[in-house]
Design an enzyme around this catalytic site. Sequence first.
Site, PDB file in Angstrom:
ATOM      1  N   GLY A  96       5.579  -2.317  -9.032  1.00 16.92           N
ATOM      2  CA  GLY A  96       5.751  -1.670  -7.732  1.00 16.92           C
ATOM      3  C   GLY A  96       7.192  -1.855  -7.300  1.00 16.92           C
ATOM      4  N   GLU A 147       8.994   4.819  -1.954  1.00 17.27           N
ATOM      5  CA  GLU A 147      10.377   4.896  -2.466  1.00 17.27           C
ATOM      6  C   GLU A 147      11.158   3.619  -2.153  1.00 17.27           C
ATOM      7  OE1 GLU A 147      12.491   8.506  -2.707  1.00 17.27           O
ATOM      8  OE2 GLU A 147      10.742   9.741  -2.331  1.00 17.27           O
ATOM      9  N   THR A 169      10.098  -0.440  -0.472  1.00 17.51           N
ATOM     10  CA  THR A 169       9.723  -1.001   0.834  1.00 17.51           C
ATOM     11  C   THR A 169      10.971  -1.338   1.651  1.00 17.51           C
ATOM     12  OG1 THR A 169       9.779  -3.234  -0.064  1.00 17.51           O
ATOM     13  CG2 THR A 169       7.648  -2.097  -0.154  1.00 17.51           C
ATOM     14  N   ILE A 187       0.801   8.401  -7.382  1.00 18.71           N
ATOM     15  CA  ILE A 187       1.706   9.479  -7.773  1.00 18.71           C
ATOM     16  C   ILE A 187       1.508  10.696  -6.868  1.00 18.71           C
ATOM     17  CG2 ILE A 187       2.485  10.944  -9.677  1.00 18.71           C
ATOM     18  CD1 ILE A 187       2.943   7.816  -9.981  1.00 18.71           C
ATOM     19  N   GLY A 214      -1.361   6.651  26.409  1.00 17.03           N
ATOM     20  CA  GLY A 214      -2.491   5.815  26.812  1.00 17.03           C
ATOM     21  C   GLY A 214      -3.718   6.075  25.941  1.00 17.03           C
TER      22      GLY A 214
END
Length: 384
Positions: free
Chosen positions: A133, A366, A368, A159, A342
């Site tokens: 990842g 793309e 973190t 993907i 609200g």
Amino acid sequence: MTSPYGLTEEQEMLRDSVRDFADVEIAPIASDIDRREELPLALLKKMAELNLLGLEVPEAYGGAGADMVSYALAIEEVTRASASIGLTMAAHNGLVVSPILMFGNEPQKKKYLPPLARGEVLGCFCLTEPQAGSDAGGTQTTAVKRGDKWIVNGRKIYITNGGYAKTAVLTAVTTPGAGTKGISSFIADCDQPGFVIGTTEKKKLGMRASNTVEILFQDLEVPAENLLGNEGDGFKNFMRTLDGGRIGIGAMGVGIGQAALDAAVKYSRERKQFGKPIGEFQAIAHMVANIATDVEAARLLVLHAARAKDAGLPHTVPASMCKLFASEVAMRASNSAIQIHGGYGFTVDYPVERYFRDAKLLEIGEGTSEIQRLVISRELLKLG
Ligand code: CAA
């Protein structure tokens, strides 16, 4: 009058035409496709007619030959109407068309770019794996050369567009044990045996109208001529691709932020409590001011990064900065927009809950926010 953003007349015209298109064709269906978790293929056809699926592709290969600034403006406008459609467009253009443009040889460009640019086929970018990842170099998918073919085996997850794509770019290990230098990139035809579409992600937190699937490579045969760039350069190729892709995600953050601002302003003017529009209360007015300031700053960072790319300047850091800032702006803006609405903001009767759900992906996909901070700080600190 000159543009406050220093845009050319051409860039402004493109932004305005995409805005009009998004208002008429995308915004009215945005909440419905989100609810039905459905990628509207007919809409993609209409987007292709506007060249939105080949914006950066030179006209010689069937595209619009636009620059990165124009691309970022277009992504912002599409995302303002629907982040799911913005993501679909960003994955296709920024992550598939772009690496073929950057690293493809002439026969590859001639074969693959025109159908992608004309929107006849959709593209998907196959990088992420269960064990790769944030550590994209941890790729376990392999490609073994056999005669004039590469035999690819492995599993890619999350993907975007994968269930509908006809062209994929992918990474695989070609020299085991060589780390990131042992990874190569390839172009694959998704209709080949061995390119298997696995589970489709359902009930995602957000981006529900975008298509997210698992892809399995089961002895997928990729012709030798489909090696994208040099053998062993795949990791760098994909990192450079993400440098551009992250500008697109930044532009998406601006799009969601602007949508949240528009909704917050409208509601603050219309909604009356204690006998007056809630916008007359300073607590609400200041929230609106904060959203607007955030969105404007994010937009300028995105334009700065896009201009660096257009000028051929290094843009890894500007891209990470704009992606980091704009995605967090999208979260803050949509959160405040819900607060202003609200109880109504907590329901599907207003779009702000969708903006909030969609914004979260921008802090993850793309790269973190933590990876963006790593990229930025590593460049500054040069600690290796
Ligand atoms: N441009 C060019 N080269 C680059 C580069 C860049 N932006 N970034 C790294 N490289 C080069 C380095 O210079 C280095 O080269 P040398 O070996 O010659 O020195 C090589 O690549 C290895 O780089 P690192 O040592 O920096 O690699 P790393 O393993 O430490 O990883 C990382 C760096 C920044 C953490 C990277 O792994 C990363 O960006 N991770 C996040 C991945 C990501 O964004 N994934 C999301 C993909 S989106 C998706 O898949 C879903 C979808 O459909 C949209």
